[in-house]
Design a protein around this motif. Sequence first.
Motif, PDB file in Angstrom:
ATOM      1  N   ARG A   1       7.300 -10.863   8.908  1.00 64.20           N
ATOM      2  CA  ARG A   1       6.864  -9.700   8.227  1.00 64.20           C
ATOM      3  C   ARG A   1       6.265  -8.709   9.186  1.00 64.20           C
ATOM      4  N   LEU A   2       6.882  -7.409   8.629  1.00 69.21           N
ATOM      5  CA  LEU A   2       6.467  -6.296   9.756  1.00 69.21           C
ATOM      6  C   LEU A   2       5.944  -5.143   8.695  1.00 69.21           C
ATOM      7  N   LEU A   3       4.416  -4.983   8.936  1.00 65.38           N
ATOM      8  CA  LEU A   3       3.765  -4.050   8.192  1.00 65.38           C
ATOM      9  C   LEU A   3       3.197  -3.062   8.707  1.00 65.38           C
ATOM     10  N   MET A   4       3.375  -1.730   8.382  1.00 65.71           N
ATOM     11  CA  MET A   4       2.804  -0.582   9.132  1.00 65.71           C
ATOM     12  C   MET A   4       1.857   0.212   7.990  1.00 65.71           C
ATOM     13  N   THR A   5       0.958   0.602   8.333  1.00 66.50           N
ATOM     14  CA  THR A   5       0.186   1.558   7.334  1.00 66.50           C
ATOM     15  C   THR A   5      -0.406   2.874   7.842  1.00 66.50           C
ATOM     16  N   ASP A   6      -0.598   3.901   7.017  1.00 63.41           N
ATOM     17  CA  ASP A   6      -0.622   5.104   7.718  1.00 63.41           C
ATOM     18  C   ASP A   6      -2.180   5.485   8.352  1.00 63.41           C
TER      19      ASP A   6
ATOM     20  N   GLY B   1      -3.757   3.195  10.556  1.00 62.35           N
ATOM     21  CA  GLY B   1      -3.027   3.006  11.684  1.00 62.35           C
ATOM     22  C   GLY B   1      -2.817   1.154  12.124  1.00 62.35           C
ATOM     23  N   GLN B   2      -2.740   0.673  10.865  1.00 61.22           N
ATOM     24  CA  GLN B   2      -2.467  -0.807  10.912  1.00 61.22           C
ATOM     25  C   GLN B   2      -1.194  -1.224  11.334  1.00 61.22           C
ATOM     26  N   ARG B   3      -0.935  -2.297  12.241  1.00 60.01           N
ATOM     27  CA  ARG B   3       0.262  -2.722  12.398  1.00 60.01           C
ATOM     28  C   ARG B   3       0.307  -4.187  12.550  1.00 60.01           C
ATOM     29  N   ARG B   4       1.122  -4.909  11.874  1.00 59.96           N
ATOM     30  CA  ARG B   4       1.074  -6.464  11.644  1.00 59.96           C
ATOM     31  C   ARG B   4       2.593  -6.929  11.933  1.00 59.96           C
ATOM     32  N   ALA B   5       2.445  -7.936  12.547  1.00 59.04           N
ATOM     33  CA  ALA B   5       4.060  -8.863  12.849  1.00 59.04           C
ATOM     34  C   ALA B   5       3.753 -10.101  12.656  1.00 59.04           C
ATOM     35  N   GLY B   6       4.463 -10.708  11.750  1.00 61.76           N
ATOM     36  CA  GLY B   6       3.954 -12.125  11.669  1.00 61.76           C
ATOM     37  C   GLY B   6       5.261 -13.230  11.345  1.00 61.76           C
ATOM     38  N   VAL B   7       5.221 -14.346  11.902  1.00 61.22           N
ATOM     39  CA  VAL B   7       6.489 -14.955  11.939  1.00 61.22           C
ATOM     40  C   VAL B   7       6.036 -16.638  11.637  1.00 61.22           C
TER      41      VAL B   7
END
Length: 738
Positions: free
Chosen positions: A152-157, A160-166
Amino acid sequence: MTAEPVAPIEPSDVGEIIVTGEKSNRTVQNTPASVAVTTSETITEQNLLSAYDVLERTPNLAVNGSRTTFSIRGIGAFNVSGSGDGVLASVYLDGAVLPRTALSAGPLDLYDISQIEVFRGPQSTVQGRNALAGAVVIRTADPSYDWTGRVRLLMTDKDGQRRAGVAIGGPIVDGQVAFRLAGEIARSDGLVYNATRHEDADRRAAETLRAKLLLTPDALPGLRIVATYMHDRHRRGTNWTQFDGGYTLGDRVTTEDAPDVLTVKSNIGTLDVSYDLGRGLTLSSVTNYSDIGSLNTYDQDRNATPGQEGRIVDPSKTFQQELRLNVKRSWVQGLIGAYYLRDDNRDYFFQARQLLGLRRLGVDQVLLGMGLPQSAVDAVLNLYGGAVPISNNLAQPRLTTNYAGFADLTFPLTSRLRLTAGLRYDHESQNRGATQSVVIAAPLPNPAIVPTALGPIVTQLNALLEATAAAATTAQAVRTVTYQAWLPKAGVTYDVARDVSLSLTAQRGYRAGGSGLNQQRGAYYEYNPEYTWNYELALRSQWLDRKLTMNANVYYIDWRDQQVSVQLTPGSAFDTQVINAGKSRLYGAELELSGRPTRRLNLFMGAGYSNTRFENPSSSAGALFQFVPGNEFASAPHWTLSGGATWQHPTGFFANLNANYRSAFYQDIVDQSYRDIHGRTLVNAKIGWQGKNFGAFVVASNIFNVTKATQSFVDLDGRTRGVVTEPRILGLSFEGKF
């Protein structure tokens, strides 16, 4: 006419959700306890990122604005009157109980989570200590013998959240050894701006790595071993903001001259072993070791005035061992077990330099008691600037040992009627000490150079302040306090018809006693356990060929020997200690509906009502510091509602819309002239396309941009500060799976 036997639903039935938190796997429909279960499917559909997202959508749960604690049925996870030491609701992660600091910035992210179970009502018989209000049980995804993975790659405005999960897992030795690895990195700029330091105030960072190993060796059929190790680090800044002084709720501005940063590092290892002995008997062992430490540095006065800073070091090293024999025979089902815990919190340390308000110390009351007029009292306090600077160091070592034996058994009396009986013996000992040093950190006014009429008063006041600091400086030797309790449970379940049952349960809840330090007097004190009796009626039902599920619980709680604070010196906020004097009563209900009217549409709805009230105290020792008979609990909304819908088209189009409502509530248990936190409704959505192995989505939280205070208080400098609902946040989520 002979009644047709009604068989209870078995966990093997397709589509049934299995509840594990009571340590005896049952379907939700066969669990009389009020439990809300959130599956991995729901977590994904609603883009839930933290356990607090789940709690906010659960009936009769309320999360505080800063997301550091929560309440169940109006009962705060830590306390309801600012008193007591042990928590009232516990959070478990793969069997490991999390300390309270981990609830502020700990391993509560939901990536690769299998299920979350929220139990409302005491779980003391099975869970033991610190479960008087309920429990939250989080289980991560186990390995399997099929290759599976997700990313999963998640970005919010706005934040400024950035998430990367595997996550990936599969067999090492087919049918005998499997593994699963999961990890996530998250960063966020936050939503609060520090106008003094000219930087983001609530930057956040997190890293989680989890490894699991499954063994089911052919050489020992019936043996299942799951080993788990998790490393987690969370770092968060402050989300307190200014509500006045030229700032509004929407500005989201703080003015601290020193950064407020909380860092929690967690290392948790668990070994879960079960062995099927045959004939309906399974032997289980759960061994856990947790090393969770936190460091919190913060600005004592939360404004631009320099020189007031605090530091808290709070490490917790916990070892737990539980042995269980699960029984599933025609005449009895349930479990018998034994439990041991050792919680080492001996390195707790608090350090602060601060301005101590003389009125908070009760100095104004002392001077008025000497016969001085109010004008003279005000003139004297002004000579000190209204406060005295102090340096305070406090060490409070604590070592807790707990062991228990318990049983929770269900006996079928007829084809429709079942009797449940449970009992726990709980023994807890605490080794506790305290060493405190209080030093006046600046010269006091010189009686020789103040107005002549005030000189003698200043001389007396200086002597009083110096004596107070000397009295507060103390070294209390480590003492051992011991508590024990019998925690019974009894219930009956009647199957009214197929898929419809009624249950009535009575059980005792418990929180151990403790000891503390009167900070003003430097005096040690002890207090006893507190107890509740919980009476609950449960309905479990499924209709329309099990396409509609309707479950409900109605409860009444009687709370005695409640741990409350008393004020020994009128007007002094520091001359306090805890006694057993409180009484309360609570009642309410939960209703949950879920249905699938078509193959493409899922609907759910939940409602909770809670009514709390303090009753007359049973003791008059000292003046009650935070307790008013007839008042409600703090942070205890009457109504909580949630609902939503998920629709997925065969072409891959996906849409989820959900909303949750919380009614207004009081923040204080003394001043309840009006409900100072207003009700609010938040609407969220996730819309996009989901293919066989890939999905792309737009996510939105707080769609209508509701801006309301979720916490507020008048600070020591007279300014109003608090926490505001997060604004409308939009984001993109890219998800893959195989």
